[in-house]
Motif scaffolding. Structure first.
Motif, PDB file in Angstrom:
ATOM      1  N   VAL A 151       0.872  -1.177   0.177  1.00 37.13           N
ATOM      2  CA  VAL A 151      -0.130  -0.029   0.063  1.00 37.13           C
ATOM      3  C   VAL A 151       1.042   1.273   0.162  1.00 37.13           C
ATOM      4  O   VAL A 151       0.681   2.194  -0.795  1.00 37.13           O
ATOM      5  N   ILE A 152       1.702   1.216   0.812  1.00 39.24           N
ATOM      6  CA  ILE A 152       2.801   2.630   1.083  1.00 39.24           C
ATOM      7  C   ILE A 152       3.700   2.874  -0.047  1.00 39.24           C
ATOM      8  O   ILE A 152       3.862   3.754  -0.569  1.00 39.24           O
ATOM      9  N   GLY A 153       4.245   1.555  -0.648  1.00 43.06           N
ATOM     10  CA  GLY A 153       5.239   1.627  -1.394  1.00 43.06           C
ATOM     11  C   GLY A 153       4.836   1.866  -2.989  1.00 43.06           C
ATOM     12  O   GLY A 153       5.450   2.980  -3.557  1.00 43.06           O
ATOM     13  N   ILE A 154       3.500   1.436  -3.340  1.00 50.27           N
ATOM     14  CA  ILE A 154       3.137   1.658  -4.538  1.00 50.27           C
ATOM     15  C   ILE A 154       2.397   2.967  -4.788  1.00 50.27           C
ATOM     16  O   ILE A 154       2.648   3.885  -5.695  1.00 50.27           O
ATOM     17  N   ALA A 155       1.684   3.287  -3.627  1.00 50.59           N
ATOM     18  CA  ALA A 155       1.086   4.569  -3.463  1.00 50.59           C
ATOM     19  C   ALA A 155       2.084   5.886  -3.533  1.00 50.59           C
ATOM     20  O   ALA A 155       1.693   6.704  -4.324  1.00 50.59           O
ATOM     21  N   SER A 156       3.160   5.664  -2.698  1.00 49.45           N
ATOM     22  CA  SER A 156       4.041   6.791  -2.606  1.00 49.45           C
ATOM     23  C   SER A 156       4.783   6.776  -4.136  1.00 49.45           C
ATOM     24  O   SER A 156       5.392   8.033  -4.552  1.00 49.45           O
ATOM     25  N   GLY A 157       4.978   5.702  -4.634  1.00 54.84           N
ATOM     26  CA  GLY A 157       5.785   5.763  -6.162  1.00 54.84           C
ATOM     27  C   GLY A 157       4.764   6.427  -7.123  1.00 54.84           C
ATOM     28  O   GLY A 157       5.256   6.872  -8.151  1.00 54.84           O
ATOM     29  N   TYR A 158       3.490   6.158  -7.001  1.00 60.91           N
ATOM     30  CA  TYR A 158       2.452   6.423  -8.261  1.00 60.91           C
ATOM     31  C   TYR A 158       1.680   7.897  -8.028  1.00 60.91           C
ATOM     32  O   TYR A 158       1.538   8.517  -8.780  1.00 60.91           O
ATOM     33  N   LEU A 159       1.499   8.214  -6.756  1.00 58.32           N
ATOM     34  CA  LEU A 159       0.839   9.268  -6.455  1.00 58.32           C
ATOM     35  C   LEU A 159       1.528  10.410  -6.530  1.00 58.32           C
ATOM     36  O   LEU A 159       2.544  10.524  -6.084  1.00 58.32           O
ATOM     37  N   PRO A 160       1.130  11.703  -7.137  1.00 58.39           N
ATOM     38  CA  PRO A 160       1.960  12.816  -7.319  1.00 58.39           C
ATOM     39  C   PRO A 160       1.513  13.656  -6.111  1.00 58.39           C
ATOM     40  O   PRO A 160       0.895  13.489  -5.277  1.00 58.39           O
ATOM     41  N   GLY A 161       2.450  14.548  -6.069  1.00 62.08           N
ATOM     42  CA  GLY A 161       2.606  15.726  -5.070  1.00 62.08           C
ATOM     43  C   GLY A 161       2.588  15.258  -3.498  1.00 62.08           C
ATOM     44  O   GLY A 161       3.340  14.315  -3.288  1.00 62.08           O
ATOM     45  N   ARG A 162       2.154  16.100  -2.797  1.00 61.72           N
ATOM     46  CA  ARG A 162       2.435  15.856  -1.195  1.00 61.72           C
ATOM     47  C   ARG A 162       2.074  14.456  -0.694  1.00 61.72           C
ATOM     48  O   ARG A 162       2.624  14.008   0.111  1.00 61.72           O
ATOM     49  N   GLY A 163       0.795  13.771  -1.414  1.00 61.39           N
ATOM     50  CA  GLY A 163       0.500  12.515  -0.759  1.00 61.39           C
ATOM     51  C   GLY A 163       1.356  11.433  -0.989  1.00 61.39           C
ATOM     52  O   GLY A 163       1.903  10.963  -0.011  1.00 61.39           O
ATOM     53  N   GLY A 164       2.138  11.564  -2.004  1.00 57.60           N
ATOM     54  CA  GLY A 164       3.328  10.580  -2.502  1.00 57.60           C
ATOM     55  C   GLY A 164       4.544  10.769  -1.482  1.00 57.60           C
ATOM     56  O   GLY A 164       5.242   9.973  -0.945  1.00 57.60           O
ATOM     57  N   GLU A 165       4.930  12.095  -1.443  1.00 57.63           N
ATOM     58  CA  GLU A 165       6.199  12.356  -0.856  1.00 57.63           C
ATOM     59  C   GLU A 165       5.747  12.080   0.844  1.00 57.63           C
ATOM     60  O   GLU A 165       6.750  11.833   1.524  1.00 57.63           O
TER      61      GLU A 165
END
Length: 311
Positions: A94-108
């Motif tokens: 959940v955290i690895g894929i979401a942080s790699g795909y989601l742009p902006g502050r959410g992924g960061e």
């Protein structure tokens, strides 16, 4: 009569050997307490006695049967190891894929969380948390290990997702209006199978070793597992007494289980990676002008191969 054929995955010798070893330990985890000749806590007059017909793996300082301790302790090792491995793998996904795909502050933000957990000293943290919590259940150990063991795999998945999110099939799915979670589930996730499987196996190995280490240093020794056997052997100077039967069987069980997980990991890697199956000798054979459909992802991307490119 049609001949039954093994699944392609089990035609791999490494995967078959690893699966058989794991099946053996899973069976022991289920029936170990039923087939144990004695209770692991039952004391007897024969203290620190070597292997015999009455005690196959000898006895400890209180005359307790070590063979029964190993059989009963197998369930704790398997349950804690795989349950914590599942928790850690789900979190890393959940955290690895979401942080790699989601742009902006959410992924960061998710990436920062991974970095924080990555630099935490896992084993000392486990010792502190488990020693400060009640010792009456394995779920404290499972949750503690699972919640502190996901960061490394999450970083690997994030790096691979960053590489995949600009591929043609992902751009094609985005252009057709597919939702973010549909793209992640059907375009990116299938290409991460090898990393997910490898990460899960590695996490299970880590969680099993962590559980055994906690028991070996005297934490959570109220429930039997292989680390508990080693704890009593170390605390009673089994090596100085030349009582090899007290620690060698437990060490061999740990090594055998680790070998089975490693073989299964190698088999999964070869199954999902055609280059490993063919030894890197696979060639693409096609004619000029033929239209090829990419096999990665679910969104088709058509390309024309010019003459000479496939040679």
């Amino acid at each position: 009569m049609a001949r039954l054929r093994r699944p392609k995955f089990l035609r791999n010798g490494k995967a078959t050997a690893g699966a058989l070893i794991l099946l053996f330990f899973f069976i022991l985890a289920v029936i170990g307490s039923w087939i144990a000749p004695y209770s692991p806590d039952a004391t007897g007059p024969d203290a620190v006695v070597g292997p015999s017909g009455a005690h196959w793996f000898g006895t400890d300082q209180l005359g307790r049967d070590i063979y029964s301790q190993l059989l009963v302790g197998t369930r704790g090792v398997i349950v804690v190891g795989f349950a914590a491995g599942v928790i850690a793998t789900v979190l890393s996904l959940v955290i690895g894929i979401a942080s790699g795909y989601l742009p902006g502050r959410g992924g960061e933000a998710l990436s920062v969380i991974s970095n924080v957990f990555l630099v935490l000293p896992a084993l000392p943290l486990l010792i502190i948390i488990t020693s400060a919590t009640p010792k009456d259940g394995g779920w404290i150990v499972i949750l503690t290990i699972g919640l502190t063991s996901w960061a490394w795999n999450a970083r690997l998945l994030r790096a691979q997702t960053l590489s995949l999110r600009r591929r043609d099939y992902v751009e094609a799915a985005r252009a057709t209006g597919e939702s973010t979670w549909r793209i992640i589930a059907f375009e990116i996730l299938p290409n991460l199978t090898a990393i997910i499987a490898s990460g899960f196996v590695g996490t299970v190995v880590f969680t099993i070793l962590s559980e055994i280490t906690l028991a070996f240093v005297g934490i959570n020794v109220s429930e039997w597992n292989w680390g508990t056997v080693l704890y009593w052997a170390q605390s009673q100077d089994a090596l100085a007494q030349n009582a090899w039967w007290w620690f060698v069987p437990a060490g061999m069980a740990i090594a055998l289980l680790g070998t089975g997980l490693a073989l299964l990991n190698f088999g999964i890697d070869e199954f999902v990676n055609p280059r490993l199956r063919s030894g890197g000798r696979a060639r693409v054979r096609t004619r000029a002008g033929r239209r090829l459909r990419m096999r990665v992802g679910f969104t088709p991307v058509l390309a024309t191969v010019e003459e000479g490119e496939a040679r």
